[in-house]
Scaffold this motif. Structure first.
Motif, mmCIF file in Angstrom:
data_model
loop_
_atom_site.group_PDB
_atom_site.id
_atom_site.type_symbol
_atom_site.label_atom_id
_atom_site.label_comp_id
_atom_site.label_asym_id
_atom_site.label_seq_id
_atom_site.Cartn_x
_atom_site.Cartn_y
_atom_site.Cartn_z
ATOM 1 N N SER A 188 -6.466 -6.822 -10.194
ATOM 2 C CA SER A 188 -7.085 -6.804 -11.516
ATOM 3 C C SER A 188 -6.962 -5.481 -12.239
ATOM 4 N N ILE A 189 -6.828 -4.365 -11.510
ATOM 5 C CA ILE A 189 -6.647 -3.073 -12.181
ATOM 6 C C ILE A 189 -5.236 -3.037 -12.746
ATOM 7 N N PRO A 190 -5.100 -2.840 -14.058
ATOM 8 C CA PRO A 190 -3.751 -2.855 -14.661
ATOM 9 C C PRO A 190 -2.900 -1.730 -14.116
ATOM 10 N N SER A 191 -1.725 -2.075 -13.614
ATOM 11 C CA SER A 191 -0.827 -1.051 -13.075
ATOM 12 C C SER A 191 -0.079 -0.390 -14.222
ATOM 13 N N GLY A 192 0.107 0.865 -14.113
ATOM 14 C CA GLY A 192 0.833 1.605 -15.144
ATOM 15 C C GLY A 192 1.139 2.987 -14.630
ATOM 16 N N GLU A 193 1.636 3.840 -15.527
ATOM 17 C CA GLU A 193 2.010 5.186 -15.115
ATOM 18 C C GLU A 193 0.792 6.001 -14.687
ATOM 19 N N ASN A 194 -0.383 5.575 -15.105
ATOM 20 C CA ASN A 194 -1.590 6.339 -14.819
ATOM 21 C C ASN A 194 -2.254 5.929 -13.509
ATOM 22 N N VAL A 195 -1.746 4.864 -12.862
ATOM 23 C CA VAL A 195 -2.363 4.355 -11.639
ATOM 24 C C VAL A 195 -1.398 4.527 -10.465
ATOM 25 N N VAL A 196 -1.865 5.197 -9.412
ATOM 26 C CA VAL A 196 -1.074 5.365 -8.193
ATOM 27 C C VAL A 196 -1.745 4.536 -7.101
ATOM 28 N N SER A 197 -1.048 3.528 -6.597
ATOM 29 C CA SER A 197 -1.621 2.617 -5.609
ATOM 30 C C SER A 197 -0.992 2.867 -4.247
ATOM 31 N N VAL A 198 -1.841 3.142 -3.247
ATOM 32 C CA VAL A 198 -1.378 3.328 -1.867
ATOM 33 C C VAL A 198 -1.987 2.209 -1.040
ATOM 34 N N ASP A 199 -1.186 1.141 -0.816
ATOM 35 C CA ASP A 199 -1.707 -0.001 -0.067
ATOM 36 C C ASP A 199 -1.218 0.045 1.374
ATOM 37 N N GLN A 200 -1.423 -1.048 2.107
ATOM 38 C CA GLN A 200 -1.086 -1.071 3.529
ATOM 39 C C GLN A 200 0.269 -1.706 3.812
ATOM 40 N N SER A 201 1.099 -1.843 2.789
ATOM 41 C CA SER A 201 2.426 -2.421 3.032
ATOM 42 C C SER A 201 3.213 -1.483 3.945
ATOM 43 N N GLU B 209 -0.769 7.088 10.885
ATOM 44 C CA GLU B 209 0.135 8.158 10.465
ATOM 45 C C GLU B 209 1.010 7.703 9.298
ATOM 46 N N ARG B 210 1.480 6.473 9.346
ATOM 47 C CA ARG B 210 2.307 5.969 8.245
ATOM 48 C C ARG B 210 1.510 5.879 6.951
ATOM 49 N N GLN B 211 0.249 5.430 7.054
ATOM 50 C CA GLN B 211 -0.601 5.310 5.877
ATOM 51 C C GLN B 211 -0.789 6.677 5.220
ATOM 52 N N ARG B 212 -1.057 7.701 6.048
ATOM 53 C CA ARG B 212 -1.282 9.034 5.488
ATOM 54 C C ARG B 212 0.018 9.659 4.984
ATOM 55 N N LEU B 213 1.140 9.298 5.584
ATOM 56 C CA LEU B 213 2.429 9.784 5.095
ATOM 57 C C LEU B 213 2.689 9.250 3.685
ATOM 58 N N LYS B 214 2.358 7.983 3.467
ATOM 59 C CA LYS B 214 2.508 7.403 2.135
ATOM 60 C C LYS B 214 1.573 8.088 1.134
ATOM 61 N N LEU B 215 0.350 8.367 1.567
ATOM 62 C CA LEU B 215 -0.608 9.033 0.686
ATOM 63 C C LEU B 215 -0.098 10.407 0.280
ATOM 64 N N ALA B 216 0.464 11.148 1.244
ATOM 65 C CA ALA B 216 1.002 12.476 0.932
ATOM 66 C C ALA B 216 2.138 12.384 -0.072
ATOM 67 N N THR B 217 2.968 11.349 0.063
ATOM 68 C CA THR B 217 4.094 11.173 -0.866
ATOM 69 C C THR B 217 3.600 10.858 -2.271
ATOM 70 N N HIS B 218 2.587 9.999 -2.366
ATOM 71 C CA HIS B 218 2.074 9.597 -3.681
ATOM 72 C C HIS B 218 1.278 10.706 -4.356
#
Length: 796
Positions: free
Chosen positions: A537-550, A691-700
């Motif tokens: 429901s949160i509109p995705s755009g340049e202002n939103v950074v989403s770090v999910d569990q994919s 570790e993978r989840q936090r690696l993605k967070l660091a990248t984002h």
């Protein structure tokens, strides 16, 4: 005379002495000659900080060797079709039993894979409808959306003897339930032409809006402009029907452009071949954004998303089609099946009933059988895999679980604990890698690894009971009874993100204002609608950074340095210091060792026997050609730099001759998320889920976003690491970001500025906002399940 009975107890049988799994000298990954003795037919929990070696011991050593030895019992012919497994680096492994691994690997994202097909529920439903459905349309395959209808007839050659070969007419017919329009996917893709060109312009005026197609000198554009099929000076909207057909769907044909022979092809097939046939994750960000804009997926108009043919949908049992049955919540479907009374299929109904009841028992009754398997979270996928084991008649096997409480609300953890104890009480050995105290506390035996992570871990710090762990001076023991206090003062929001009428999945027209400029935690029981609200429901755009569990996309050649982009500035720094090309310092390019092609190991296929991997003798596992290792930066070669930990590399690239600001910034972000112990060249395939989840967070964190949306960032985090994560979230908010976290961990809830609680239950019992306010208000209110558990956590 009466015979005298022998009242002495018989001597223990020699077979009863094998009641331990013994591991001696384990050296897999970061394990340092680990030796442990694990009791059989007990529940053993493995604890320790992230990266301490828990998964290396349980999965890569014990479970891997059990699987390898089982594979060796098959014939060499069968082994040729099985994955090849190398023997773990361990001196002695004794007392192993058959290991069944229930991990968090997400189920395949194949669009035809659903919860029903991943279990046996769909297969049993198809048989049920083929027996009782009215009108009768055919065998079980007639109700399968993965089976297409096939009809064929013609002559076949029948050989009955040397002189009796003849041709006879034969007809073949198979009735399938696949929708012919969407081919069993439930949705059809369409290309939005407005994203490909501006039809008010001509080709000469630069009508194409496709990335890289705007230049008039570009060969691809020239093929269309000079093909002769269309007028390059006419606006596209004024094309005739013939011109538009040739422009969009023209068959491949050779044309001459500026004296060069080129192939002309319609725009739609050209786009499909150039963009849609490639892995979207591997594309550059602007190309990926274009594909996401240009391709739309809509519900199939013929089957209305059910994936089934009209015939399959027309057959019913008590006014319910198989599509209706699969769309129901599983707990409701179980009640419907319970109400069927048909003696002719009684055993089938009983088996189906047990399977459906298992879903409810394991806390997944809110799912439906038509739910795509790829949309399940890691915790949901793990619990779906448990379904087949709950009713199993097998005993004396070893069940291995990887953090089974991930994705579970505190209210649901007790149910998971009961299932683990049930498996143990049937006479099985249960090994659990876990961080949650609520599950550690039920263990019969605890093995705590550490003391640190990476090279600082890999040793056994404690073995024994839970009480012994509490009293012991280990990191886990010291933090075992940690409790967080509710914030005394909270930040004031700077604005609000408005969501109106959210109805994704089970949400019931939810209206909510998510405050900005603060730390917002969205919580609720599993299946209450948290992810639907935040990600849907949160509109995705340049202002939103989403770090999910994919899951992270990457092969055994990928490592933290390549994934985060850190290797680029490192290669450039080496190239500049030595006056050579940056490509030399890539193990996937010109600098690769010729013997192992930059892999560092030689994979040897032994045909019918299990293949083996051995360290490359030429480069000794360094992955680079010997000539490349002669080039140095501040006295270190590229292989030595990739062997550094993040913390070491941060000091190396922070100052002095090797100072590289671009690399230092990336290393700083990796350290911020608690990955300072990781080796820069460690393969991604060896990283744990946390570790993978936090690696993605660091990248984002490098992206310019005002709103960060995180999905259970405490997944895989040790009790001692949660505090560091909270510090990171605070830094993000204090720097002007808005952070929205979907989370079950009570410490994160207590630390929030604002809580949005969904529920009250899961599935159709959820989908509503049951509380909004500060953590203190939630504790005082205690009107929801989350409030009760948070109040118990923070104490009086």
């Amino acid at each position: 005379m009466a015979t005298r009975k022998n009242t002495r107890s018989p001597a223990p049988h020699v077979s009863d002495s094998h009641d331990l799994i013994r591991v001696h000298g384990a050296r897999v990954n970061n394990l340092r000659d680990v030796s442990v003795e694990i009791p059989k037919r007990r529940l053993t929990v493995f604890t320790g900080v992230s990266g301490s070696g828990k998964s290396s011991l349980v999965f890569s050593t014990i479970a891997a060797e059990s699987q390898r030895m089982i594979n060796e019992t098959y014939s060499t012919f069968v082994q040729g079709f099985m994955p090849t497994l190398a023997r773990p680096d361990v001196d002695v492994l004794d007392g192993l039993t058959t290991a069944i691994t229930v991990d968090q690997q997400r189920m395949g994202a194949d669009p035809r894979s659903t919860v029903g097909t991943a279990t046996d529920a769909n297969a049993m439903l198809r048989i049920l409808f083929s027996r009782l459905g009215k009108p009768h349309i055919g065998p079980p395959s007639a109700y399968s959306f993965n089976t297409a209808s096939v009809r064929a007839s013609g002559g076949i050659t029948v050989e009955r003897g040397a002189d009796r070969t003849r041709t006879v007419k034969a007809t073949f017919n198979r009735t399938g339930g696949m929708c012919t329009r969407c081919e069993g996917r439930g949705s059809v893709s369409d290309i939005d032409l407005t994203q490909l060109y501006d039809d008010s312009k001509s080709l000469a005026e630069g009508a194409f809006t496709i990335p890289g197609w705007k230049s008039d000198s570009q060969w691809t554009v020239q093929v269309y402009a000079q093909s002769g099929f269309v007028d390059p000076d006419k606006p596209i909207r004024k094309y005739t029907k013939k011109e538009l057909q040739a422009f969009l769907y023209g068959e491949p044909v050779k044309v001459k452009v500026n004296g060069v022979n080129l192939t002309y092809e319609g725009l739609i097939p050209k786009i499909q071949k150039s963009f849609l046939s490639k892995d979207k994750e591997a594309m550059q960000p602007h190309i990926r954004a274009f594909v996401e804009r240009a391709v739309t997926f809509t519900t199939c108009p013929e089957c209305e998303g059910t994936r089934l043919s009209e015939g399959a949908r027309s057959s019913r049992i008590e006014r319910l089609s198989i599509a209706d049955a699969c769309a129901m919540e599983i707990r409701n479907l179980a009640e419907w099946v319970r109400g069927l009374d048909e003696p002719s299929v009684a055993p089938l109904l009983a088996a189906l009933q047990r399977t459906l009841d298992s879903f409810t028992e394991i806390g997944l009754g809110y799912l439906s059988l038509d739910r795509p398997a790829g949309t399940l979270s890691g915790g949901e996928a793990q619990r779906v895999k448990m379904i087949r084991h709950l009713g199993s008649s097998l005993t004396d096997v070893t069940y291995v679980f990887d953090e089974p409480t991930i994705g579970l609300h505190p209210h649901d953890i007790q149910r998971m604990n009961d299932l683990l104890l049930r498996l143990r009480d049937k006479g099985n050995t249960v090994l659990v890698v876990e961080h949650k105290p609520e599950t550690i506390v039920i263990a019969d035996h605890v093995v705590d690894l550490g003391p640190g992570a990476g090279s600082a871990g890999g040793t056994v710090c404690f073995e024994g009971t839970v009480d012994g762990l509490r009293a012991g001076d280990t990191v886990t023991g010291r933090h075992f009874d940690d409790r967080a206090a509710v914030k005394e003062s909270v930040r004031r929001p700077t604005g609000a993100l408005e969501i109106r009428g959210a109805s994704a999945h089970n949400l019931r027209d939810v209206d909510v204002d998510i405050p900005l400029g603060v730390l917002t935690v969205v919580t609720g029981v599993a299946g209450s609608g948290k992810s639907s609200l935040v990600h849907g429901s949160i509109p995705s755009g340049e202002n939103v950074v989403s770090v999910d569990q994919s899951p992270i996309k990457g092969s055994r050649r990928s490592n933290p340095a390549t994934y985060t982009g850190l290797l680029d500035p490192i290669r450039k720094a080496f190239a500049k210091a030595n006056g050579v090309k940056p490509a030399l310092f890539s193990a996937n390019s010109e600098g690769a060792c010729p013997a192992c092609n930059g892999a560092g190991v030689i994979y040897t296929d032994l045909g019918m026997m299990a293949g083996v991997s051995t360290t490359c003798e030429d480069c000794e596992g360094k992955r680079f050609d010997a000539s490349v290792l002669e080039y140095h930066l501040a006295g270190r070669d590229i292989s030595e730099v990739l062997g550094m930990s993040v913390a070491e590399a941060g000091e190396f690239f922070g100052a002095g001759e090797a100072a590289t600001p671009a690399a230092h910034r990336v290393l700083g972000r990796l350290a911020d998320v608690g990955l300072g112990y990781l080796s820069l060249g460690q393969p991604l395939t060896t990283l744990s889920g946390g570790e993978r989840q936090r690696l993605k967070l660091a990248t984002h964190m490098a992206e310019k976003g005002g709103v960060y949306v995180l999905d259970e960032p405490t997944a895989g985090l040790h009790l001692a690491d949660v505090q560091q994560l909270l510090g990171l979230l605070d830094r993000l908010v204090d720097s002007g970001k808005s952070v929205i976290v979907v989370e079950h961990h009570q410490a994160v809830m207590a630390h929030a500025d604002w809580i949005i609680d969904l529920g009250p239950g899961a599935g159709h019992d959820g989908g509503r906002i049951v509380f909004q306010g500060t953590p203190a208000d939630l504790v005082a209110d205690r009107s929801t399940l989350t409030g009760e558990h948070l109040a118990a956590y923070v104490g009086p």
